[in-house]
Design an enzyme around this catalytic site. Structure first.
Site, mmCIF file in Angstrom:
data_model
loop_
_atom_site.group_PDB
_atom_site.id
_atom_site.type_symbol
_atom_site.label_atom_id
_atom_site.label_comp_id
_atom_site.label_asym_id
_atom_site.label_seq_id
_atom_site.Cartn_x
_atom_site.Cartn_y
_atom_site.Cartn_z
ATOM 1 N N ASN A 1 -2.997 -7.023 8.841
ATOM 2 C CA ASN A 1 -3.848 -6.980 7.648
ATOM 3 C C ASN A 1 -3.780 -8.281 6.870
ATOM 4 O O ASN A 1 -4.765 -8.704 6.265
ATOM 5 C CB ASN A 1 -3.490 -5.762 6.779
ATOM 6 N N THR B 1 -6.072 0.648 11.903
ATOM 7 C CA THR B 1 -6.316 0.798 10.461
ATOM 8 C C THR B 1 -6.361 -0.520 9.705
ATOM 9 O O THR B 1 -6.773 -0.546 8.544
ATOM 10 C CB THR B 1 -5.229 1.679 9.820
ATOM 11 N N CYS C 1 -8.031 1.600 6.808
ATOM 12 C CA CYS C 1 -7.459 2.285 5.652
ATOM 13 C C CYS C 1 -7.994 1.700 4.345
ATOM 14 O O CYS C 1 -8.456 0.557 4.283
ATOM 15 C CB CYS C 1 -5.934 2.247 5.716
ATOM 16 N N GLU D 1 0.691 -0.773 16.239
ATOM 17 C CA GLU D 1 -0.158 0.386 15.923
ATOM 18 C C GLU D 1 -1.026 0.771 17.114
ATOM 19 O O GLU D 1 -1.213 1.956 17.411
ATOM 20 C CB GLU D 1 -1.029 0.103 14.695
ATOM 21 N N HIS E 1 4.055 1.647 11.616
ATOM 22 C CA HIS E 1 2.942 1.398 12.531
ATOM 23 C C HIS E 1 2.696 2.558 13.490
ATOM 24 O O HIS E 1 1.656 2.614 14.138
ATOM 25 C CB HIS E 1 3.219 0.132 13.354
ATOM 26 N N CYS F 1 0.862 -1.185 0.000
ATOM 27 C CA CYS F 1 0.000 0.000 0.000
ATOM 28 C C CYS F 1 0.897 1.233 0.000
ATOM 29 O O CYS F 1 2.120 1.146 0.120
ATOM 30 C CB CYS F 1 -0.894 0.000 1.237
ATOM 31 N N HIS G 1 -0.558 -5.026 19.384
ATOM 32 C CA HIS G 1 -0.115 -4.659 18.041
ATOM 33 C C HIS G 1 0.606 -3.313 18.116
ATOM 34 O O HIS G 1 0.152 -2.399 18.814
ATOM 35 C CB HIS G 1 -1.306 -4.584 17.077
ATOM 36 N N SER H 1 1.643 -9.830 10.704
ATOM 37 C CA SER H 1 1.008 -8.768 9.927
ATOM 38 C C SER H 1 -0.501 -8.825 10.131
ATOM 39 O O SER H 1 -1.171 -9.766 9.697
ATOM 40 C CB SER H 1 1.337 -8.936 8.440
ATOM 41 N N HIS I 1 5.812 -5.227 8.638
ATOM 42 C CA HIS I 1 5.848 -6.613 9.094
ATOM 43 C C HIS I 1 6.030 -7.569 7.912
ATOM 44 O O HIS I 1 5.085 -8.207 7.439
ATOM 45 C CB HIS I 1 4.567 -6.939 9.865
#
Length: 332
Positions: A238, A178, A208, A139, A87, A22, A137, A236, A51
């Site tokens: 996502n 996100t 996101c 983030e 992050h 991304c 996490h 990771s 990650h």
């Protein structure tokens, strides 16, 4: 010339698009690469820049040194650049860097920074803040660390939302990590809204665009295939969510793998259709590696399934803008 028929079984690979890097990940990697070009090695990076082991190892080879805390940086290297990961970090980290007279570059994804700013605005407006996300996490640690300890309450599940008891009579507000599952988050938000109709939501969705787009592509492909591979790291968020989305969408086999060497071939020996995607921190070269591994065993036809076009890019830090940016590896 006599045509030959392949003795390999036929396999159609439905390749998700968008997939892979991304804009935030691409920017973070560019920041490390450009810092190495401009300042030379070593450049220190606090936590994995993204990650993905392949990405981290490639940056190590170029001269980046990864640490978990600033105090791990040797005293005679504290004049070297330090980069904060995509992050995001707690507010205490740049404060610590300044106290040590370190030069630092912030590679926090701008969409994560947006969530940080939302938290700060809610605090200024005297709201009690909930963060929907996953314990531990980076983030989440970074977002909660924008405010004093105990200011933000973490909500991980619908049960958490049902059992939450406000600490005060102040208006509630929520923000989100996100990289969450869009569907899971919607369920949590629905519970909160039923219980607290006046709760303040983000002005614009916190999950996101890349997370949403990659999940939508998986939802489109999953009903078409017998198995799905998500290229990504186990840490990771996502990428894990993509595997879960595929599973919930009906895939008999839904696997998260980092490299072709991790493929459990017994899971795929009788399939005729395969879905393939990559998490937002996985480079396209790993997708190509996996397709090539399947070509060794199958007569592969690749069909692209596109559900969105992505054109978003983010500015680099001012200190690096005069340097030419490396050409990103864009997924189809």
């Amino acid at each position: 010339m006599i045509a030959t028929v392949s003795d390999k079984p036929a396999l159609t690979v439905h390749l998700c698009a968008p997939r892979g890097f991304c804009a935030g990940v691409d920017r973070a990697i560019q920041i490390v690469e450009l810092a190495l070009e401009k300042y030379g090695s070593p450049v220190y990076v606090r936590h994995e820049i993204v990650h993905n082991k392949f990405v981290v190892d490639s940056l190590k080879d170029k001269g980046a040194i990864f640490v978990e805390e600033l105090e791990e940086i040797p005293s005679d290297d504290q004049d070297r650049p330090v980069i904060f990961s995509a992050h995001g970090v707690p507010k205490s980290v740049p404060e610590d860097a300044r106290a040590r007279n370190m030069f630092f570059l912030d590679a926090t994804c701008p969409l994560v920074s947006k969530v940080h700013k939302e938290a700060q605005i809610h605090e200024r407006r005297d709201r009690e803040i909930l963060l929907i996300g996953h314990t531990g996490h980076p983030e989440v640690i970074g977002t909660m660390g924008q405010l004093a300890e105990g200011t933000v309450t973490l909500i991980e599940t619908e049960d958490d939302a049902r059992n939450f008891i406000p600490k005060t009579d102040r208006q509630l507000a929520f923000i989100t990590q996100t990289t969450l599952s869009v569907d899971d988050t919607a369920g949590i938000v629905e519970v909160l809204r039923q219980r607290f109709p006046d709760i303040v939501a983000p002005h614009k969705e916190d999950i996101c665009y890349a997370t949403t787009n990659r999940q939508e592509a998986v939802k489109a492909v999953a009903p078409l295939v017998e198995a799905m591979i998500v290229v990504g790291a186990p840490n990771s968020s996502n990428s894990q969510r993509l595997r879960e989305v595929a599973e919930r969408s009906g895939c008999r086999v839904s696997s998260l793998i980092q490299r072709a060497s991790e493929i459990n071939w017994s899971d795929f020996d009788k399939i005729t259709t395969l879905g393939l995607t990559a998490g937002a921190s996985a480079p396209e070269t790993l997708v190509e590696e996996i397709i090539e591994a399947f070509r060794q065993r199958f007569d592969v036809t690749v069909e692209l399934v596109r559900t969105a076009n992505e054109t978003i890019s983010f500015n680099l830090p001012r200190e690096l803008r005069e340097y030419p940016s490396p050409t990103p590896t864009a997924a189809e």
